[in-house]
Every structure is written in structure tokens, then in C-alpha cells.
Design a protein around this motif. Structure first.
Motif, PDB file in Angstrom:
ATOM      1  N   HIS A 119      -4.824 -11.426  -4.278  1.00 27.42           N
ATOM      2  CA  HIS A 119      -4.804 -11.364  -3.164  1.00 27.42           C
ATOM      3  C   HIS A 119      -3.817 -12.114  -2.790  1.00 27.42           C
ATOM      4  O   HIS A 119      -3.921 -13.500  -2.979  1.00 27.42           O
ATOM      5  N   SER A 120      -4.046 -11.897  -2.003  1.00 29.61           N
ATOM      6  CA  SER A 120      -2.610 -12.769  -0.632  1.00 29.61           C
ATOM      7  C   SER A 120      -2.677 -12.950   0.429  1.00 29.61           C
ATOM      8  O   SER A 120      -4.007 -12.521   1.483  1.00 29.61           O
ATOM      9  N   SER A 121      -2.501 -14.044   1.134  1.00 30.16           N
ATOM     10  CA  SER A 121      -3.217 -14.937   2.316  1.00 30.16           C
ATOM     11  C   SER A 121      -2.780 -13.893   3.516  1.00 30.16           C
ATOM     12  O   SER A 121      -3.693 -14.443   4.960  1.00 30.16           O
ATOM     13  N   SER A 122      -1.905 -13.996   3.917  1.00 29.36           N
ATOM     14  CA  SER A 122      -0.985 -12.632   4.795  1.00 29.36           C
ATOM     15  C   SER A 122      -0.025 -11.521   3.879  1.00 29.36           C
ATOM     16  O   SER A 122       0.514 -11.195   3.268  1.00 29.36           O
ATOM     17  N   ASP A 123       0.607 -10.787   4.908  1.00 28.01           N
ATOM     18  CA  ASP A 123       1.295 -10.291   4.682  1.00 28.01           C
ATOM     19  C   ASP A 123       2.816  -9.909   4.221  1.00 28.01           C
ATOM     20  O   ASP A 123       3.148 -10.097   3.236  1.00 28.01           O
ATOM     21  N   GLU A 124       3.182 -12.024   4.584  1.00 27.51           N
ATOM     22  CA  GLU A 124       4.841 -12.512   4.743  1.00 27.51           C
ATOM     23  C   GLU A 124       3.884 -12.313   3.372  1.00 27.51           C
ATOM     24  O   GLU A 124       5.192 -12.143   2.232  1.00 27.51           O
ATOM     25  N   ASN A 125       3.108 -13.479   2.703  1.00 23.03           N
ATOM     26  CA  ASN A 125       2.878 -13.643   1.784  1.00 23.03           C
ATOM     27  C   ASN A 125       3.432 -12.391   0.309  1.00 23.03           C
ATOM     28  O   ASN A 125       3.620 -12.761  -0.743  1.00 23.03           O
ATOM     29  N   ALA A 126       2.405 -11.056   0.944  1.00 22.33           N
ATOM     30  CA  ALA A 126       2.104 -10.097   0.568  1.00 22.33           C
ATOM     31  C   ALA A 126       3.583  -9.552  -0.465  1.00 22.33           C
ATOM     32  O   ALA A 126       3.556  -9.431  -1.576  1.00 22.33           O
ATOM     33  N   LYS A 127       4.736  -9.725   1.458  1.00 24.69           N
ATOM     34  CA  LYS A 127       5.887  -8.821   1.208  1.00 24.69           C
ATOM     35  C   LYS A 127       6.934  -9.515  -0.809  1.00 24.69           C
ATOM     36  O   LYS A 127       7.489  -9.623  -0.477  1.00 24.69           O
ATOM     37  N   VAL A 128       6.261 -11.475  -0.458  1.00 21.33           N
ATOM     38  CA  VAL A 128       6.883 -11.942  -1.678  1.00 21.33           C
ATOM     39  C   VAL A 128       6.548 -11.794  -2.802  1.00 21.33           C
ATOM     40  O   VAL A 128       7.826 -11.968  -3.473  1.00 21.33           O
ATOM     41  N   HIS A 129       5.326 -11.426  -3.125  1.00 23.95           N
ATOM     42  CA  HIS A 129       5.123 -11.144  -4.409  1.00 23.95           C
ATOM     43  C   HIS A 129       5.834  -9.084  -5.047  1.00 23.95           C
ATOM     44  O   HIS A 129       5.188  -9.633  -6.292  1.00 23.95           O
ATOM     45  N   VAL A 130       5.494  -9.159  -3.523  1.00 21.87           N
ATOM     46  CA  VAL A 130       6.167  -7.377  -4.187  1.00 21.87           C
ATOM     47  C   VAL A 130       7.607  -7.461  -4.306  1.00 21.87           C
ATOM     48  O   VAL A 130       7.957  -6.585  -5.246  1.00 21.87           O
ATOM     49  N   LYS A 131       8.192  -8.010  -3.508  1.00 19.09           N
ATOM     50  CA  LYS A 131       9.186  -8.517  -4.023  1.00 19.09           C
ATOM     51  C   LYS A 131       9.600  -8.558  -5.615  1.00 19.09           C
ATOM     52  O   LYS A 131      10.602  -8.571  -6.129  1.00 19.09           O
ATOM     53  N   ARG A 132       9.253  -9.731  -5.763  1.00 18.19           N
ATOM     54  CA  ARG A 132       9.237 -10.264  -7.026  1.00 18.19           C
ATOM     55  C   ARG A 132       8.881  -9.556  -8.303  1.00 18.19           C
ATOM     56  O   ARG A 132       9.317  -9.549  -9.485  1.00 18.19           O
ATOM     57  N   VAL A 133       7.977  -8.557  -8.177  1.00 20.77           N
ATOM     58  CA  VAL A 133       7.335  -7.589  -8.837  1.00 20.77           C
ATOM     59  C   VAL A 133       8.445  -6.283  -9.550  1.00 20.77           C
ATOM     60  O   VAL A 133       9.122  -6.301 -10.185  1.00 20.77           O
ATOM     61  N   LYS A 134       8.775  -6.270  -7.862  1.00 23.54           N
ATOM     62  CA  LYS A 134      10.347  -5.472  -8.079  1.00 23.54           C
ATOM     63  C   LYS A 134      11.787  -6.087  -8.848  1.00 23.54           C
ATOM     64  O   LYS A 134      12.344  -5.260  -9.580  1.00 23.54           O
ATOM     65  N   GLN A 135      11.210  -7.176  -9.104  1.00 21.87           N
ATOM     66  CA  GLN A 135      12.450  -7.469  -9.700  1.00 21.87           C
ATOM     67  C   GLN A 135      12.589  -7.781 -10.882  1.00 21.87           C
ATOM     68  O   GLN A 135      12.666  -7.820 -12.388  1.00 21.87           O
ATOM     69  N   PRO A 170      12.779  -1.378 -17.469  1.00 22.52           N
ATOM     70  CA  PRO A 170      13.659  -0.115 -17.163  1.00 22.52           C
ATOM     71  C   PRO A 170      12.892   1.538 -17.318  1.00 22.52           C
ATOM     72  O   PRO A 170      13.755   2.271 -16.203  1.00 22.52           O
ATOM     73  N   ASP A 171      11.646   1.300 -18.060  1.00 22.47           N
ATOM     74  CA  ASP A 171      11.091   3.028 -17.919  1.00 22.47           C
ATOM     75  C   ASP A 171      10.109   2.787 -17.456  1.00 22.47           C
ATOM     76  O   ASP A 171       9.488   1.857 -17.248  1.00 22.47           O
ATOM     77  N   GLY A 172       8.879   4.101 -17.869  1.00 21.10           N
ATOM     78  CA  GLY A 172       7.884   3.570 -16.764  1.00 21.10           C
ATOM     79  C   GLY A 172       7.697   3.697 -15.360  1.00 21.10           C
ATOM     80  O   GLY A 172       8.948   4.432 -14.510  1.00 21.10           O
ATOM     81  N   GLU A 173       6.316   4.354 -14.806  1.00 20.09           N
ATOM     82  CA  GLU A 173       6.185   4.694 -13.331  1.00 20.09           C
ATOM     83  C   GLU A 173       5.473   3.091 -13.036  1.00 20.09           C
ATOM     84  O   GLU A 173       4.569   2.688 -13.666  1.00 20.09           O
ATOM     85  N   VAL A 174       6.095   2.686 -11.915  1.00 19.93           N
ATOM     86  CA  VAL A 174       5.119   1.657 -11.053  1.00 19.93           C
ATOM     87  C   VAL A 174       4.759   1.966  -9.615  1.00 19.93           C
ATOM     88  O   VAL A 174       5.972   2.101  -8.831  1.00 19.93           O
ATOM     89  N   ARG A 175       3.426   1.863  -9.015  1.00 18.24           N
ATOM     90  CA  ARG A 175       3.199   1.523  -7.734  1.00 18.24           C
ATOM     91  C   ARG A 175       2.299   0.336  -7.419  1.00 18.24           C
ATOM     92  O   ARG A 175       1.877  -0.342  -8.194  1.00 18.24           O
ATOM     93  N   ILE A 176       3.461   0.436  -6.164  1.00 20.83           N
ATOM     94  CA  ILE A 176       2.444  -0.781  -5.603  1.00 20.83           C
ATOM     95  C   ILE A 176       1.803  -0.589  -4.076  1.00 20.83           C
ATOM     96  O   ILE A 176       2.157  -0.142  -3.124  1.00 20.83           O
ATOM     97  N   VAL A 177       0.342  -1.170  -3.953  1.00 21.95           N
ATOM     98  CA  VAL A 177      -0.416  -0.530  -3.014  1.00 21.95           C
ATOM     99  C   VAL A 177      -0.437  -1.547  -2.480  1.00 21.95           C
ATOM    100  O   VAL A 177      -1.498  -2.534  -2.750  1.00 21.95           O
ATOM    101  N   LYS A 178      -0.463  -1.882  -1.516  1.00 21.71           N
ATOM    102  CA  LYS A 178      -0.843  -3.373   0.292  1.00 21.71           C
ATOM    103  C   LYS A 178      -2.066  -2.670   0.427  1.00 21.71           C
ATOM    104  O   LYS A 178      -2.059  -1.642   0.705  1.00 21.71           O
ATOM    105  N   ILE A 179      -3.240  -3.259   0.843  1.00 23.72           N
ATOM    106  CA  ILE A 179      -4.530  -3.243   1.161  1.00 23.72           C
ATOM    107  C   ILE A 179      -4.961  -4.136   2.400  1.00 23.72           C
ATOM    108  O   ILE A 179      -5.113  -5.148   1.739  1.00 23.72           O
ATOM    109  N   THR A 180      -5.994  -4.548   3.466  1.00 27.22           N
ATOM    110  CA  THR A 180      -6.488  -5.285   3.870  1.00 27.22           C
ATOM    111  C   THR A 180      -7.856  -6.249   2.906  1.00 27.22           C
ATOM    112  O   THR A 180      -8.337  -4.635   2.182  1.00 27.22           O
ATOM    113  N   ASP A 181      -8.131  -6.931   3.422  1.00 25.71           N
ATOM    114  CA  ASP A 181      -9.143  -7.227   3.355  1.00 25.71           C
ATOM    115  C   ASP A 181     -10.831  -6.580   3.735  1.00 25.71           C
ATOM    116  O   ASP A 181     -11.452  -6.602   2.327  1.00 25.71           O
ATOM    117  N   LYS A 182     -10.659  -5.655   4.497  1.00 29.32           N
ATOM    118  CA  LYS A 182     -11.845  -5.413   5.286  1.00 29.32           C
ATOM    119  C   LYS A 182     -11.675  -3.372   3.310  1.00 29.32           C
ATOM    120  O   LYS A 182     -12.603  -3.115   3.552  1.00 29.32           O
TER     121      LYS A 182
END
Length: 95
Positions: free
Chosen positions: A43-59, A63-75
Motif C-alpha cells: 500500500h502507498s499513501s499516494s501516487d507520488e509515493n507509489a512512483k518511488v517504490h516502483v522506481k526501487r523495484v525497477k532498480q 537479470p532474467d525472468g519477467e516482472v510486471r508492476i500494476v498500480k490500482i486505487t484503494d477502490k
């Protein structure tokens, strides 16, 4: 805002298993919880905070495999239907 990370990583060699374990450990250390095998959520408190965590995952992408990231609202998260066998159970409560 919820971040859901889905991944399919190889585990056929000792090095691949090490990479898998390292990536999974990173997710847990960054506040993600296991939703089901190879699906982690946070859970992230805002879209801005979510972007920070998505950036961390990307970093930390392995090297191999598949990773997907989905962002959805609380609703949207609240509309997830969870079934164990044929019995419906409530979703995880937000933090």
C-alpha cells in the motif's frame, strides 16, 4: 494506491535461485507482503509515493525472468474477489 508486483523468475540453477531469493527479500524489506506465490503487494499513501517504490523495484530487477508492476486505487483493490476453493473470503484489510 496499491502496487502489485507479479514475477516469474527462473530457479533452475543455484545462481538463479539466489537471484530469486534476493529479489523476494528486497520486496519484503521494502514493505511488500505476499498476496500469493510470486505476487506481492504494497500500500502507498499516494501516487507520488507509489512512483518511488516502483522506481526501487525497477532498480532491483533480476537479470532474467519477467516482472510486471500494476498500480490500482484503494477502490479497485476493494473490488478484488478472493476464493479459496468455492468459498469466497474477504480481501486483506488496508493498512
Amino acid at each position: 494506491m496499491w502496487i502489485i508486483v507479479l514475477f516469474d523468475l527462473p530457479t533452475d540453477t543455484k545462481q538463479a535461485r539466489k537471484q530469486y531469493t534476493k529479489f523476494r527479500g528486497f520486496l519484503l524489506d521494502d514493505g511488500y507482503t505476499m498476496m500469493q506465490y510470486s505476487v506481492y503487494m504494497r500500500h502507498s499513501s499516494s501516487d507520488e509515493n507509489a512512483k518511488v517504490h516502483v522506481k526501487r523495484v525497477k532498480q532491483k530487477l533480476p537479470p532474467d525472468g519477467e516482472v510486471r508492476i500494476v498500480k490500482i486505487t484503494d477502490k479497485q483493490f476493494g473490488k478484488i474477489e478472493v476464493f479459496y476453493g468455492k468459498k469466497r473470503r474477504p480481501i486483506e484489510p488496508p493498512p
